[in-house]
Design a protein around this motif. Sequence first.
Motif, short mmCIF file in Angstrom:
data_model
loop_
_atom_site.label_atom_id
_atom_site.label_comp_id
_atom_site.label_asym_id
_atom_site.label_seq_id
_atom_site.Cartn_x
_atom_site.Cartn_y
_atom_site.Cartn_z
N SER A 5 0.96 -1.32 -0.29
CA SER A 5 0.30 -0.02 0.65
C SER A 5 1.12 1.10 0.58
O SER A 5 1.74 1.39 0.55
N LEU A 6 -0.06 2.35 0.03
CA LEU A 6 0.63 3.96 -0.36
C LEU A 6 0.83 4.15 1.09
O LEU A 6 -0.23 4.12 1.64
N SER A 7 1.96 4.52 1.46
CA SER A 7 1.00 5.27 3.09
C SER A 7 1.16 6.34 2.92
O SER A 7 0.67 6.85 4.45
N THR A 8 1.16 7.13 2.36
CA THR A 8 0.04 8.22 2.34
C THR A 8 -1.39 8.23 1.60
O THR A 8 -2.01 9.00 0.92
N PHE A 60 12.63 23.15 1.34
CA PHE A 60 11.41 23.96 2.03
C PHE A 60 10.69 23.30 2.85
O PHE A 60 10.03 23.55 3.86
N LEU A 61 10.39 21.83 1.72
CA LEU A 61 8.84 21.46 2.89
C LEU A 61 9.99 20.65 4.58
O LEU A 61 8.49 21.52 5.42
N GLU A 62 10.84 20.44 4.39
CA GLU A 62 11.51 19.53 5.47
C GLU A 62 12.06 21.19 6.48
O GLU A 62 12.05 20.46 8.24
N PHE A 121 2.78 22.37 -0.27
CA PHE A 121 3.67 22.34 0.71
C PHE A 121 2.71 22.35 2.33
O PHE A 121 3.13 21.86 3.48
N SER A 122 1.67 22.97 1.67
CA SER A 122 0.81 22.26 3.03
C SER A 122 -0.45 20.97 3.00
O SER A 122 -0.60 20.96 3.77
N TRP A 123 0.00 20.65 1.21
CA TRP A 123 -0.97 19.63 1.25
C TRP A 123 -0.36 18.62 0.38
O TRP A 123 -0.57 17.82 1.29
N PHE A 124 -0.14 18.95 -0.43
CA PHE A 124 0.40 18.08 -1.39
C PHE A 124 1.73 17.18 -0.72
O PHE A 124 2.06 15.85 -1.12
N ARG A 125 2.36 17.88 -0.36
CA ARG A 125 3.56 16.90 0.48
C ARG A 125 4.58 16.27 -0.46
O ARG A 125 4.79 16.12 -1.28
N GLU A 126 5.07 15.52 0.71
CA GLU A 126 5.51 14.06 0.25
C GLU A 126 5.33 12.90 -0.96
O GLU A 126 5.64 12.51 -1.40
N GLN A 127 3.95 13.89 -1.14
CA GLN A 127 2.96 12.78 -2.50
C GLN A 127 3.89 12.98 -3.78
O GLN A 127 4.01 12.51 -4.36
N PHE A 128 4.49 14.64 -3.96
CA PHE A 128 5.49 15.05 -4.97
C PHE A 128 6.59 14.28 -4.69
O PHE A 128 7.11 13.59 -6.61
N CYS A 129 6.97 14.10 -4.21
CA CYS A 129 8.78 12.83 -4.80
C CYS A 129 8.16 11.58 -4.76
O CYS A 129 8.70 11.15 -5.45
N PRO A 135 9.41 10.57 6.96
CA PRO A 135 8.64 11.98 6.17
C PRO A 135 7.54 11.33 5.59
O PRO A 135 6.76 11.95 4.51
N THR A 136 8.25 10.42 4.62
CA THR A 136 7.20 9.31 3.36
C THR A 136 6.48 8.68 4.30
O THR A 136 5.74 8.11 4.24
N GLY A 137 6.53 7.61 6.03
CA GLY A 137 5.77 6.88 6.30
C GLY A 137 5.84 5.66 6.25
O GLY A 137 4.81 4.69 6.13
N ILE A 138 7.64 5.85 5.20
CA ILE A 138 7.44 3.49 5.21
C ILE A 138 8.24 3.49 6.00
O ILE A 138 8.58 4.23 7.02
N ASP A 139 8.08 2.22 6.32
CA ASP A 139 8.65 1.00 6.77
C ASP A 139 10.32 0.71 6.83
O ASP A 139 10.40 0.05 5.98
N ILE A 140 10.64 1.19 6.35
CA ILE A 140 12.90 0.82 5.85
C ILE A 140 13.28 -0.43 6.70
O ILE A 140 13.36 -1.21 5.50
N ARG A 141 12.49 -1.04 7.40
CA ARG A 141 12.89 -2.49 7.64
C ARG A 141 11.76 -3.37 6.90
O ARG A 141 12.47 -4.75 6.26
N ASN A 142 10.75 -2.88 5.91
CA ASN A 142 10.28 -3.56 4.58
C ASN A 142 11.55 -3.73 3.42
O ASN A 142 11.03 -4.23 2.26
N GLY A 143 12.60 -3.77 3.27
CA GLY A 143 13.93 -2.79 2.19
C GLY A 143 13.59 -1.48 1.94
O GLY A 143 12.49 -1.06 1.74
#
Length: 475
Positions: free
Chosen positions: A10-13, A117-119, A209-217, A269-277
């Motif tokens: 799933s997408l974390s966002t 800018f975002l962070e 930066f107020s709404w779209f945020r990490e979805q751009f990346c 900041p992108t809401g993922i679990d790096i332990r999944n690889g």
Amino acid sequence: MKPSTPTLESLSTIHADGSRKFVHPADVHGPFTFWRRASSLILLAIYIALPWIPVNGFPAVFLDVQERRFHFFGLTLATQDLWVGFFLIAGLAFSLFFVASLFGRVWCGWTCPYTVFLEHIYRRIERLIDGDGAARRRLEDAPWTAAKITKRVVKHGIFILVSAIIAHIFISYFVSIKGLYAMMHSSPQGHMLAFGVMLFLTGALYFSFSWFREQFCIILCPYGRLQSALTDDNTINISYEKGRGEPRGKAGSTTGDCIDCRRCVQVCPTGIDIRNGLQLECIGCAACVDACDDIMTKVGRPKGLIRYDSHVGMHGGKTHFIRPRTIFYSCVVLVGAIAFGIATTRIEPLRASVVRMVGSQYYVSDGVVRNQFLVRVINKRNATSTYKLELTGDVPPDMSVTGNEQVLKLPPMGEEQKTIVLSMPEKAFTGPSKLKIKVTDTERGDTMTTRVMEFLGPDPRLKSNAPLDPKNFVQ
Ligand code: SF4
Ligand code: SF4
């Protein structure tokens, strides 16, 4: 809303129903966070300062679209010189490829303007007003009380203000600080285009930066999408050492080093679990490295369960930095840099062109043939220059020229057009002559010769019984 457990499916966002899931990363401290913040402050300072720093009388970076002059740290390019930019842009693109092949998305996490800018601006403001990650999550779920409305109004008001400031700084790269100041002190009606661009940029920045945020990346950025093609098993990425961490669980003799505290997930900041690889969403910010190192220190285990390492390194091998792809990218970067260096030395300090004046190709009056040309001289130096104009080429002995008597004094980046009239007695005209105008900088000796202009007149065959000579034909 309780944070969910990120998976690879799933997408974390995005929630299962397709609605937006906001990420509220927890605060993190550590050496990577410190250096990331420090480098971001330096980058922001550079962004703000560049239009203010004069080099050779112009801002260090000034893309003067109105005058069609582009200033980069003392190098001035006219529109005719923009081909040089091809090598610069291609070189920079391959530099990014080179860096990605060595260090993955280090650009994204550390230097990309979007992340900076975002962070380091917007999230800091949010942290100041709404509190830490947990407080922000609580506030998001809370009913719309007066306190929540006040916080939202203040936060979004500051976001809009900051977006407008960033947009104004951006515009100053195109109109200079002086030009921006003048615009800000006059009615928008006098500069509707710049005003419109400013409004659009402010809106776009605020939305991003107020709404779209990490979805751009995650969704939009093409560089992120290219990662899988640019990296390989020897690329240094943020990685979790599975062999050491698993089986995860409460600290004990039968478990690995990961105590499943989820700090690495909370700070991401992108809401993922790096332990999944390694995942496409990872921007290589190293927040999870600092978070996990902190936990490892607290539980008395060696740091580095999550760290910068290659896939090969994570499995006990030796990371190779010199590989076919890194050699290829570095060669292309080198070629681009050399080509750019050579190209900049070939930029002419002046430009001269000539066109025939509109109207008849030639005029005949009182037995004299006249041709009129328009000579355009552009001073591409950042200093006033004086030029003299000379007629060169196949100049017939009876030809006279007017219009080139006075020298041309042009300010830096100035240009002027001069009408040159060539004339000769009609009876001396035997056919077209190929001529040029040589423009010489009287102080520095720079010269440039225009392309060929043809002196034309009435067909001489019509005046005599001379045998036809094809080379005398007016083409
Ligand atoms: S921060 Fe470290 S210990 Fe905690 S869950 Fe993540 S990997 Fe495991
Ligand atoms: S996984 Fe780690 S490095 Fe990647 S984005 Fe999340 S916190 Fe940053």
